[in-house]
Design an enzyme around this catalytic site. Structure first.
Site, short mmCIF file in Angstrom:
data_model
loop_
_atom_site.label_atom_id
_atom_site.label_comp_id
_atom_site.label_asym_id
_atom_site.label_seq_id
_atom_site.Cartn_x
_atom_site.Cartn_y
_atom_site.Cartn_z
N HIS A 136 48.30 41.86 42.46
CA HIS A 136 47.18 42.33 41.65
C HIS A 136 46.41 43.40 42.42
O HIS A 136 46.05 43.20 43.58
CB HIS A 136 46.21 41.18 41.34
CG HIS A 136 46.61 40.31 40.20
ND1 HIS A 136 47.57 39.33 40.30
CD2 HIS A 136 46.16 40.27 38.92
CE1 HIS A 136 47.69 38.71 39.13
NE2 HIS A 136 46.85 39.26 38.28
N ASN B 149 50.83 39.81 50.54
CA ASN B 149 50.06 39.47 49.36
C ASN B 149 49.43 38.09 49.46
O ASN B 149 48.34 37.86 48.95
CB ASN B 149 50.97 39.54 48.13
CG ASN B 149 50.23 39.27 46.83
OD1 ASN B 149 49.14 39.76 46.62
ND2 ASN B 149 50.84 38.48 45.98
#
Length: 307
Positions: free
Chosen positions: A124, A160
């Site tokens: 994201h 991430n």
């Protein structure tokens, strides 16, 4: 670039076809409001856009955030999200599905085929929790909107899902907004380079930036901004051919977060960040470390951040 997925991109769920939506479902999205931090003419934060000689971009508004897509890279060059700490809501991410934006051709987006059967996550850019505020309907819509592929970038799973640095910083920022009922404007995106390693037709960014802006109340209300950079070079190089990078900014170590001058983010990305460089809270002079550009500050804990 925020929360770890409940499943990794190496699992069978990554091979599901992307959900397709109709244009009608996205009507009425207004995106990020430049006046979000301060109503009226005071201290607007304009949309970050590339300079006049940069490749064309497409501006895509969603719920409480906007994506500036660079079709030639099939990724966003910038995102900007409005975070309202006083109105944040907890929305369960269970059942959320990644989807392709029908407003741009599929070949201009990085879809599920890039993330299948490897260690690349859909990272994201606008963190899922950041725009999830307002009425229950608004919050649910914002949560769903963050799962659009235009809001994702290929990020190594270790990068991430690291809770120690970048994700910890994001938690710290969101906790600050929620604790003090603060409004934030958060600009996030990749740093593109001409020699980024190419994998399955997509050039994988080595670095990502984040600029956080808020208002400081003193004798007068003033805009304040802080910028950060994180590097995943060592982890993505194996996905493509290594290229010579003579004369460029030295590579950073993986999993290292740096607070950097906002103006450096503008220079590295070619983005017009409006008033944010002038509102930088980082001192102009910082200690020089080996292999670290002058003025950059290593961040290993939230207390290291200059707000």
């Amino acid at each position: 670039m925020s929360e770890a997925m409940p499943w990794t991109s190496a699992g069978p769920a990554a091979e599901r076809l992307a959900v397709h939506r109709d244009d009608v479902e996205l009507r009425g999205r207004t995106g990020f409001d430049p006046r979000f931090l301060a109503p009226g003419p005071l201290l607007p934060v304009p949309l970050p856009v590339p300079g006049p000689h940069a490749p064309p971009v497409v501006v895509l508004p969603y719920t409480h955030f906007t994506v500036v897509l660079r079709p030639d890279r099939r990724l966003a060059v910038a995102t900007v999200a409005a975070v309202d700490g006083a109105r944040l809501r907890d929305v369960d991410r269970a059942g959320s599905q990644w989807w392709l934006d029908p407003r741009v051709p599929q070949e201009q987006q990085t879809g599920p085929e890039v993330y299948a059967r490897n260690d690349l996550d859909r990272g994201h850019l606008v963190r899922r929790r950041d725009p999830v505020w307002g009425t229950p309907e608004e919050a649910a819509q914002a949560n769903s909107d963050t799962f659009c592929y235009t809001n994702a970038a290929p990020q190594h799973a270790g990068f991430n899902q690291s809770e120690e640095l970048w994700l910890g910083l994001e938690d710290h920022v969101l906790q600050y907004a929620q604790t003090y009922d603060q409004r934030l404007a958060v600009v996030t995106g990749p740093v593109f380079a001409d020699d980024d390693p190419v994998y399955r037709g997509v050039a994988l960014p080595r670095r990502f930036y984040k600029v956080v802006a808020h208002l400081r109340a003193g004798r007068t209300v003033e805009l304040a901004a802080s910028a950060f950079l994180l590097d995943q070079s060592a982890m993505v190089e194996r996905f493509g051919a290594r290229a010579e990078r003579a004369g460029r900014v030295p590579d950073l170590e993986p999993y290292r977060t740096f607070q950097v001058p906002v103006r450096d983010v503008a220079l590295l990305t070619g983005l017009d960040l409006g008033p944010l460089p002038a509102a930088d809270r980082l001192p102009a002079v910082a200690a020089r470390a080996a292999g670290v550009p002058a003025g950059w500050r290593r961040v290993s804990a939230p207390d290291d951040v200059v707000w």
